[in-house]
Design an enzyme around this catalytic site. Structure first.
Site, short mmCIF file in Angstrom:
data_model
loop_
_atom_site.label_atom_id
_atom_site.label_comp_id
_atom_site.label_asym_id
_atom_site.label_seq_id
_atom_site.Cartn_x
_atom_site.Cartn_y
_atom_site.Cartn_z
N CYS A 298 0.82 -1.13 0.12
CA CYS A 298 -0.06 0.10 0.02
C CYS A 298 0.67 1.27 0.01
CB CYS A 298 -0.98 0.19 1.25
SG CYS A 298 -0.14 0.31 2.58
N HIS B 95 4.03 1.66 11.29
CA HIS B 95 2.75 1.57 12.11
C HIS B 95 2.78 2.68 13.14
CE1 HIS B 95 1.83 -2.60 10.89
NE2 HIS B 95 2.94 -2.93 11.10
N CYS C 271 2.48 5.62 8.50
CA CYS C 271 1.58 5.84 7.36
C CYS C 271 0.55 6.93 7.57
CB CYS C 271 0.61 4.53 7.31
SG CYS C 271 -0.89 4.58 6.34
N HIS D 158 -0.75 -5.37 18.75
CA HIS D 158 -0.14 -4.79 17.40
C HIS D 158 0.51 -3.69 17.83
CE1 HIS D 158 -0.14 -3.64 13.30
NE2 HIS D 158 -0.06 -4.82 12.99
N GLU E 82 0.90 -0.95 15.65
CA GLU E 82 -0.01 0.20 15.27
C GLU E 82 -1.06 0.47 16.46
OE1 GLU E 82 -3.49 1.25 12.54
OE2 GLU E 82 -2.11 -0.09 11.68
N THR F 227 -5.95 0.32 11.04
CA THR F 227 -6.33 0.45 9.68
C THR F 227 -6.26 -0.71 9.02
OG1 THR F 227 -3.59 0.71 9.25
CG2 THR F 227 -4.65 2.76 9.77
#
Length: 198
Positions: free
Chosen positions: A30, A87, A109, A137, A139, A177
């Site tokens: 991405c 992240h 991001c 996680h 992120e 996300t």
């Protein structure tokens, strides 16, 4: 046994005929991950807090270019160049790096950065957040690091039902996300049902 062998052989024949490989129209990273990798390659040598992305091959490639993942702010020497992974990281980690005199390059991001801004805004308004995502996680840990203390992550409907409604009255719900829309909508629906003003 004879019938079993017959059915297995028929399955093999049918699946052999159905093997077709299609390449997706859009394949690869991405834009947020691509941006992080490009930042790492452009600014080597450098350190990253944890792997720059979740792809072992890409991480190995940037390591070969001189970008080394370290675990935690304490592992980054004062004055070093540190790239924030895709992240993102917590506010405290970012501020600690700055206090240490590190050159901080933000490869978070942009979608994650937007969630950090939302979490920060909610904290400034005295609101907790609920992150729909995996608590461990990177992120999600980073997002929670921009939020008011006591904010939480919930992964599924069971965890959403376990939250105390009064504690999270008026909380802001955000999502990791990579969460699917289906998961987000199920969990958010439960939060809306149970928690006033979420």
């Amino acid at each position: 046994v004879v019938n079993g062998v017959f059915y297995i052989e028929r399955f093999r024949q049918k699946t052999r005929a159905l093997r077709v490989m299609e390449l997706a129209e859009h394949a690869g990273f991405c834009f947020g991950v691509r941006r992080a990798v490009e930042t790492a390659q452009k600014h080597a040598p450098a350190l990253t807090l944890g792997p720059i992305i979740n792809n072992d091959q890409a991480v190995e490639a940037v390591i070969r270019r001189g970008v080394t993942p370290v675990e935690g702010v304490e592992a980054a020497p004062a004055g070093s160049r540190v790239i924030l992974r895709s992240h993102g990281v917590s506010r405290e980690e970012t501020e600690c790096l700055i206090r240490k005199g590190c050159q901080v390059l933000d490869a978070t991001c942009p979608f994650v950065t937007r969630i950090h801004q939302m979490a920060r805004g909610a904290a400034e308004a005295g609101r907790k957040i609920i992150v729909i995502g995996a608590a461990r996680h990177p992120e999600v840990r980073g997002i929670l690091g921009w939020a008011l203390e006591g904010s939480r992550a919930v992964m599924d409907e069971t965890e959403a039902r376990a939250l105390d409604a009064e504690t999270f009255r008026g909380a802001l719900a955000v999502a990791q996300t990579t969460q699917t829309r289906e998961c987000f909508e199920k969990v958010a629906g439960i939060l809306r049902e149970r928690i006033p003003e979420v």
